[in-house]
Design a protein around this motif. Structure first.
Motif, PDB file in Angstrom:
ATOM      1  N   VAL A  51       0.852  -1.190   0.000  1.00  0.00           N
ATOM      2  CA  VAL A  51       0.000   0.000   0.000  1.00  0.00           C
ATOM      3  C   VAL A  51       0.889   1.242   0.000  1.00  0.00           C
ATOM      4  N   GLY A  52       0.523   2.210  -0.821  1.00  0.00           N
ATOM      5  CA  GLY A  52       1.289   3.443  -0.925  1.00  0.00           C
ATOM      6  C   GLY A  52       2.373   3.413  -1.988  1.00  0.00           C
ATOM      7  N   ALA A  53       2.509   2.287  -2.670  1.00  0.00           N
ATOM      8  CA  ALA A  53       3.562   2.163  -3.681  1.00  0.00           C
ATOM      9  C   ALA A  53       3.252   2.976  -4.924  1.00  0.00           C
ATOM     10  N   LYS A  54       4.303   3.481  -5.519  1.00  0.00           N
ATOM     11  CA  LYS A  54       4.218   4.169  -6.803  1.00  0.00           C
ATOM     12  C   LYS A  54       4.549   3.136  -7.878  1.00  0.00           C
ATOM     13  N   VAL A  55       3.687   3.013  -8.885  1.00  0.00           N
ATOM     14  CA  VAL A  55       3.925   2.084  -9.993  1.00  0.00           C
ATOM     15  C   VAL A  55       4.116   2.908 -11.263  1.00  0.00           C
ATOM     16  N   THR A  56       5.150   2.552 -12.008  1.00  0.00           N
ATOM     17  CA  THR A  56       5.487   3.252 -13.243  1.00  0.00           C
ATOM     18  C   THR A  56       5.404   2.292 -14.418  1.00  0.00           C
ATOM     19  N   TRP A  57       4.638   2.661 -15.441  1.00  0.00           N
ATOM     20  CA  TRP A  57       4.590   1.928 -16.707  1.00  0.00           C
ATOM     21  C   TRP A  57       5.505   2.663 -17.675  1.00  0.00           C
ATOM     22  N   ILE A  58       6.323   1.928 -18.426  1.00  0.00           N
ATOM     23  CA  ILE A  58       7.215   2.513 -19.431  1.00  0.00           C
ATOM     24  C   ILE A  58       6.962   1.808 -20.762  1.00  0.00           C
ATOM     25  N   GLN A  73     -10.547   2.208 -11.395  1.00  0.00           N
ATOM     26  CA  GLN A  73      -9.954   2.332 -10.061  1.00  0.00           C
ATOM     27  C   GLN A  73      -8.793   3.324  -9.999  1.00  0.00           C
ATOM     28  N   PHE A  74      -8.252   3.679 -11.152  1.00  0.00           N
ATOM     29  CA  PHE A  74      -7.231   4.730 -11.203  1.00  0.00           C
ATOM     30  C   PHE A  74      -7.363   5.460 -12.536  1.00  0.00           C
ATOM     31  N   ALA A  75      -6.832   6.666 -12.585  1.00  0.00           N
ATOM     32  CA  ALA A  75      -6.947   7.507 -13.781  1.00  0.00           C
ATOM     33  C   ALA A  75      -6.211   6.865 -14.952  1.00  0.00           C
ATOM     34  N   PRO A  76      -6.760   6.975 -16.153  1.00  0.00           N
ATOM     35  CA  PRO A  76      -6.081   6.420 -17.325  1.00  0.00           C
ATOM     36  C   PRO A  76      -4.859   7.256 -17.709  1.00  0.00           C
ATOM     37  N   THR A  82       6.800   5.773 -27.499  1.00  0.00           N
ATOM     38  CA  THR A  82       8.031   5.075 -27.127  1.00  0.00           C
ATOM     39  C   THR A  82       8.812   5.892 -26.095  1.00  0.00           C
ATOM     40  N   GLY A  83       9.134   5.238 -24.974  1.00  0.00           N
ATOM     41  CA  GLY A  83       9.900   5.882 -23.916  1.00  0.00           C
ATOM     42  C   GLY A  83       9.080   6.666 -22.906  1.00  0.00           C
ATOM     43  N   ASP A  84       7.791   6.902 -23.203  1.00  0.00           N
ATOM     44  CA  ASP A  84       6.941   7.633 -22.258  1.00  0.00           C
ATOM     45  C   ASP A  84       6.658   6.791 -21.024  1.00  0.00           C
ATOM     46  N   ARG A  85       6.391   7.502 -19.925  1.00  0.00           N
ATOM     47  CA  ARG A  85       6.084   6.857 -18.637  1.00  0.00           C
ATOM     48  C   ARG A  85       4.738   7.337 -18.124  1.00  0.00           C
ATOM     49  N   TYR A  86       4.094   6.446 -17.364  1.00  0.00           N
ATOM     50  CA  TYR A  86       2.853   6.781 -16.673  1.00  0.00           C
ATOM     51  C   TYR A  86       3.020   6.279 -15.244  1.00  0.00           C
ATOM     52  N   VAL A  87       2.701   7.140 -14.270  1.00  0.00           N
ATOM     53  CA  VAL A  87       2.887   6.798 -12.861  1.00  0.00           C
ATOM     54  C   VAL A  87       1.580   6.981 -12.119  1.00  0.00           C
ATOM     55  N   THR A  88       1.267   6.022 -11.248  1.00  0.00           N
ATOM     56  CA  THR A  88       0.145   6.180 -10.326  1.00  0.00           C
ATOM     57  C   THR A  88       0.543   5.593  -8.977  1.00  0.00           C
ATOM     58  N   ILE A  89      -0.085   6.091  -7.931  1.00  0.00           N
ATOM     59  CA  ILE A  89       0.169   5.606  -6.567  1.00  0.00           C
ATOM     60  C   ILE A  89      -1.042   4.812  -6.111  1.00  0.00           C
ATOM     61  N   PHE A  90      -0.786   3.634  -5.549  1.00  0.00           N
ATOM     62  CA  PHE A  90      -1.856   2.764  -5.073  1.00  0.00           C
ATOM     63  C   PHE A  90      -1.966   2.897  -3.558  1.00  0.00           C
ATOM     64  N   SER A  91      -3.006   3.619  -3.106  1.00  0.00           N
ATOM     65  CA  SER A  91      -3.143   3.932  -1.683  1.00  0.00           C
ATOM     66  C   SER A  91      -4.062   2.984  -0.924  1.00  0.00           C
ATOM     67  N   LYS A  92      -4.725   2.075  -1.645  1.00  0.00           N
ATOM     68  CA  LYS A  92      -5.635   1.125  -0.985  1.00  0.00           C
ATOM     69  C   LYS A  92      -5.307  -0.298  -1.418  1.00  0.00           C
TER      70      LYS A  92
END
Length: 113
Positions: A51-58, A73-76, A82-92
């Motif tokens: 819980v509370g982890a930041k997850v990054t998609w590359i 459950q989280f924002a799209p 290519t090379g772009d990142r998307y980050v979200t934090i999972f708080s629950k």
């Protein structure tokens, strides 16, 4: 051995084995809390984080991908080039299934404990 079986084995060695090796190499290189998009797959396919982890998609593909939660459950993400990142934090805690809206066969899961 039949000709078809030999042909199938040769095709797998030519196409399937390198793809599996690339998948294993990207999996081994991925950092904790990081999901690589490579060869139209999320790697790892299932990621477990606290819980509370930041997850990054590359995005490592040449094609764009959009990461979307199956149940909102989280924002799209925006379209990831290519090379772009998307980050979200999972708080629950919970199980978060997601997919790529451009390529809906691409499915992954984040398990938050």
């Amino acid at each position: 051995m039949s000709g078809r079986l030999v042909l199938a084995a040769c095709l797998w060695l030519a196409v399937g084995a390198p793809a599996l090796a690339a998948h294993a190499a990207v999996d081994a290189a991925a950092k904790p809390g990081q999901i690589e998009i490579h060869n139209f797959m999320f790697m790892p396919k299932t990621l477990t984080v606290p819980v509370g982890a930041k997850v990054t998609w590359i995005n490592r593909d040449e094609e764009p991908h959009i990461v979307v939660s199956a149940n909102g459950q989280f924002a799209p993400s925006k379209a990831l080039d290519t090379g772009d990142r998307y980050v979200t934090i999972f708080s629950k805690p919970g199980t978060y299934t997601y997919y790529c809206t451009v390529h809906p066969f691409m499915i992954g899961t984040v398990i938050v404990k």
